[in-house]
Design a protein around this motif. Structure first.
Motif, PDB file in Angstrom:
ATOM      1  N   LYS A   1      48.446  45.172  36.689  1.00 24.44           N
ATOM      2  CA  LYS A   1      48.755  44.857  38.092  1.00 24.44           C
ATOM      3  C   LYS A   1      47.562  45.007  39.045  1.00 24.44           C
ATOM      4  CE  LYS A   1      50.366  49.558  39.028  1.00 24.44           C
ATOM      5  NZ  LYS A   1      51.395  50.392  39.649  1.00 24.44           N
ATOM      6  N   VAL A   2      46.390  45.337  38.512  1.00 21.63           N
ATOM      7  CA  VAL A   2      45.196  45.458  39.357  1.00 21.63           C
ATOM      8  C   VAL A   2      44.028  44.754  38.660  1.00 21.63           C
ATOM      9  CG1 VAL A   2      45.896  47.614  40.511  1.00 21.63           C
ATOM     10  CG2 VAL A   2      44.626  47.717  38.345  1.00 21.63           C
ATOM     11  N   PRO A   3      42.951  44.443  39.408  1.00 22.24           N
ATOM     12  CA  PRO A   3      41.861  43.637  38.843  1.00 22.24           C
ATOM     13  C   PRO A   3      41.028  44.342  37.777  1.00 22.24           C
ATOM     14  CG  PRO A   3      41.760  43.637  41.251  1.00 22.24           C
ATOM     15  CD  PRO A   3      42.804  44.635  40.869  1.00 22.24           C
ATOM     16  N   LYS A   4      40.789  45.648  37.940  1.00 21.72           N
ATOM     17  CA  LYS A   4      39.928  46.339  36.957  1.00 21.72           C
ATOM     18  C   LYS A   4      40.055  47.839  37.150  1.00 21.72           C
ATOM     19  CE  LYS A   4      35.961  46.154  40.029  1.00 21.72           C
ATOM     20  NZ  LYS A   4      34.563  45.842  40.221  1.00 21.72           N
ATOM     21  N   GLY A   5      39.469  48.591  36.245  1.00 24.27           N
ATOM     22  CA  GLY A   5      39.453  50.033  36.441  1.00 24.27           C
ATOM     23  C   GLY A   5      39.759  50.798  35.172  1.00 24.27           C
ATOM     24  N   ALA A   6      40.070  52.063  35.334  1.00 19.17           N
ATOM     25  CA  ALA A   6      40.261  52.973  34.204  1.00 19.17           C
ATOM     26  C   ALA A   6      41.697  52.879  33.685  1.00 19.17           C
ATOM     27  CB  ALA A   6      39.943  54.402  34.646  1.00 19.17           C
ATOM     28  N   PHE A   7      41.973  51.765  33.010  1.00 16.28           N
ATOM     29  CA  PHE A   7      43.317  51.517  32.462  1.00 16.28           C
ATOM     30  C   PHE A   7      43.153  51.088  31.003  1.00 16.28           C
ATOM     31  CE2 PHE A   7      43.430  50.668  37.019  1.00 16.28           C
ATOM     32  CZ  PHE A   7      44.372  51.620  37.396  1.00 16.28           C
ATOM     33  N   THR A   8      42.851  52.052  30.168  1.00 16.96           N
ATOM     34  CA  THR A   8      42.502  51.782  28.769  1.00 16.96           C
ATOM     35  C   THR A   8      43.552  50.920  28.075  1.00 16.96           C
ATOM     36  OG1 THR A   8      41.339  53.881  28.698  1.00 16.96           O
ATOM     37  CG2 THR A   8      41.931  52.907  26.571  1.00 16.96           C
ATOM     38  N   GLY A   9      43.090  49.865  27.463  1.00 13.53           N
ATOM     39  CA  GLY A   9      43.987  48.997  26.699  1.00 13.53           C
ATOM     40  C   GLY A   9      44.614  47.884  27.515  1.00 13.53           C
ATOM     41  N   GLU A  10      44.404  47.898  28.820  1.00 11.02           N
ATOM     42  CA  GLU A  10      45.035  46.867  29.657  1.00 11.02           C
ATOM     43  C   GLU A  10      44.086  45.686  29.880  1.00 11.02           C
ATOM     44  OE1 GLU A  10      48.136  46.615  30.705  1.00 11.02           O
ATOM     45  OE2 GLU A  10      48.690  48.492  29.738  1.00 11.02           O
ATOM     46  N   VAL A  11      44.655  44.591  30.336  1.00 14.77           N
ATOM     47  CA  VAL A  11      43.915  43.357  30.597  1.00 14.77           C
ATOM     48  C   VAL A  11      44.355  42.831  31.956  1.00 14.77           C
ATOM     49  CG1 VAL A  11      43.774  40.952  29.846  1.00 14.77           C
ATOM     50  CG2 VAL A  11      43.550  42.767  28.167  1.00 14.77           C
ATOM     51  N   SER A  12      43.408  42.412  32.775  1.00 13.15           N
ATOM     52  CA  SER A  12      43.774  41.954  34.121  1.00 13.15           C
ATOM     53  C   SER A  12      43.920  40.429  34.157  1.00 13.15           C
ATOM     54  CB  SER A  12      42.708  42.386  35.129  1.00 13.15           C
ATOM     55  OG  SER A  12      41.528  41.632  34.918  1.00 13.15           O
ATOM     56  N   PRO A  13      44.606  39.918  35.177  1.00  9.94           N
ATOM     57  CA  PRO A  13      44.685  38.460  35.347  1.00  9.94           C
ATOM     58  C   PRO A  13      43.306  37.828  35.460  1.00  9.94           C
ATOM     59  CG  PRO A  13      46.313  39.525  36.742  1.00  9.94           C
ATOM     60  CD  PRO A  13      45.476  40.626  36.145  1.00  9.94           C
ATOM     61  N   ALA A  14      42.373  38.513  36.136  1.00  3.84           N
ATOM     62  CA  ALA A  14      41.014  37.957  36.265  1.00  3.84           C
ATOM     63  C   ALA A  14      40.390  37.777  34.881  1.00  3.84           C
ATOM     64  CB  ALA A  14      40.152  38.885  37.126  1.00  3.84           C
ATOM     65  N   MET A  15      40.643  38.731  33.989  1.00  6.94           N
ATOM     66  CA  MET A  15      40.099  38.624  32.622  1.00  6.94           C
ATOM     67  C   MET A  15      40.756  37.468  31.870  1.00  6.94           C
ATOM     68  SD  MET A  15      40.090  42.613  31.619  1.00  6.94           S
ATOM     69  CE  MET A  15      38.910  43.753  32.300  1.00  6.94           C
ATOM     70  N   LEU A  16      42.066  37.313  32.042  1.00  6.84           N
ATOM     71  CA  LEU A  16      42.759  36.199  31.375  1.00  6.84           C
ATOM     72  C   LEU A  16      42.171  34.867  31.823  1.00  6.84           C
ATOM     73  CD1 LEU A  16      46.533  37.290  31.478  1.00  6.84           C
ATOM     74  CD2 LEU A  16      44.956  37.336  29.541  1.00  6.84           C
TER      75      LEU A  16
END
Ligand code: PEP
Length: 247
Positions: free
Chosen positions: A67-82
Motif C-alpha cells: 500500500k506504499v511506494p517503498k520502504g522497510a517492508f521485507t518481501g513486499e512489492v509496490s505498484p511502482a515496482m510492478l
C-alpha cells in the motif's frame, strides 16, 4: 453503456520460464475475440519475462502489491515496482490473500487506492465463503467488502470487480449462471445506491470460480456478467475458449 468483456487469468504460484513460454506461444497463436480485454496475472518474478513474450494486446498483472511506494517492508512489492517491470494491472483481495494470508478488507482497500493512484488498473476481488452463503449472508458479505473498497476508491474508472464465491474457487463447483447473475445484479444495485448510477452502469463485474470452456458460454450470456477471473483453466489451452466465450 456497453461494458467491454474482460477476462483475467490468475496463474497463482504456478509456472516456470519453460511453461510460461509455452503458454504465451499458445495465446499468441490463437484467434481471440478482439472485443475482449485480456489480463494475465503473473507471479511477480516472471512479469518482465512474460511481458517480453507477449504483444501489447495482452495486459499483464501482478497478483498482489503493498500500500506504499517503498520502504522497510521485507518481501513486499509496490505498484511502482510492478509498473517498472511491465505490469499495467494488479489483482487485489483475492480469496487466497484474504483467507490464506489473513488480509483484512481495510488493508486491501488501502492497497487498491494506492495502486490506482500509481496508475495501475485494479481487479478488486470479493466473495462469500460457503458457510456465509448457507447462512443467507451472501449479500451482506459482498456489500461490506464493496463498502470497504468504496471508503478508499473515489474514481472507479480503472477498477474491475471480480465476484468470486470462495466455495467455487479451485473446487470444480461453479456457481450456476443464475446464482452468479443474482449476485452480480445485487452488486449493480448496491453500486447504484451507494456510489452512482453511472458507476453501476459502467463498472465491469467479472465472475470467478471454476470457470471452464464447458461452462463459460452460459455464464457469459448473463446480463450482469462482464467477464471472468480464471484460475486453473487459465494455465491450459481452454483459456482461449473462455476468452472467446461471447463469440
Ligand atoms: C481464481 O483463482 O481466481 C479462480 C477463480 O480459480 P479457479 O478458476 O481455479 O476456480
Amino acid at each position: 453503456m456497453a461494458r467491454k468483456f474482460c477476462v483475467g487469468g490468475n496463474w497463482k504460484m504456478n509456472g516456470d520460464k519453460a511453461s510460461i513460454t509455452e503458454l504465451c506461444k499458445t495465446l499468441c497463436g490463437a484467434t481471440l475475440d478482439e472485443n475482449v480485454e485480456i489480463v494475465l496475472g503473473c507471479p511477480f518474478v516472471y512479469i518482465n519475462f512474460a511481458r517480453d513474450l507477449l504483444p501489447c494486446k495482452f495486459n499483464v498483472a501482478g497478483q498482489n502489491c503493498y500500500k506504499v511506494p517503498k520502504g522497510a517492508f521485507t518481501g513486499e512489492v509496490s505498484p511502482a515496482m510492478l509498473k517498472d517491470v511491465g505490469a499495467g494491472w494488479v489483482i487485489l483481495g483475492h480469496s487466497e490473500r484474504r483467507h490464506v494470508f489473513g488480509e483484512p478488507d481495510e488493508l486491501i482497500a488501502e492497497k487498491a487506492a494506492h495502486a490506482l493512484a500509481e496508475g495501475l488498473k485494479v481487479i478488486a476481488c470479493i466473495g462469500e465463503k460457503l458457510e456465509e452463503r448457507e447462512a443467507g449472508k451472501t449479500e451482506a458479505v459482498v456489500a461490506s467488502q464493496m463498502a470497504a473498497y468504496a471508503k478508499t476508491i473515489k474514481d472507479w474508472t480503472n477498477v474491475v470487480v471480480a465476484y468470486e464465491p470462495v466455495w467455487a474457487i479451485g473446487t470444480g463447483k461453479t456457481a450456476t449462471p443464475q446464482q452468479a447473475q443474482e449476485v452480480h445484479a445485487y452488486l449493480r444495485k448496491w453500486l447504484a445506491e451507494n456510489i452512482s448510477k453511472e458507476v453501476s452502469d459502467s463498472l465491469r463485474i467479472q465472475y470467478g470460480g471454476s470457470v471452464t470452456a464447458a461452462n463459460c458460454k452460459e455464464l457469459a450470456a448473463q446480463p450482469d456478467i462482464d467477464g471472468f477471473l480464471v484460475g486453473g483453466a487459465s494455465l491450459k489451452p481452454e483459456f482461449i475458449d473462455i476468452i472467446n466465450a461471447k463469440k
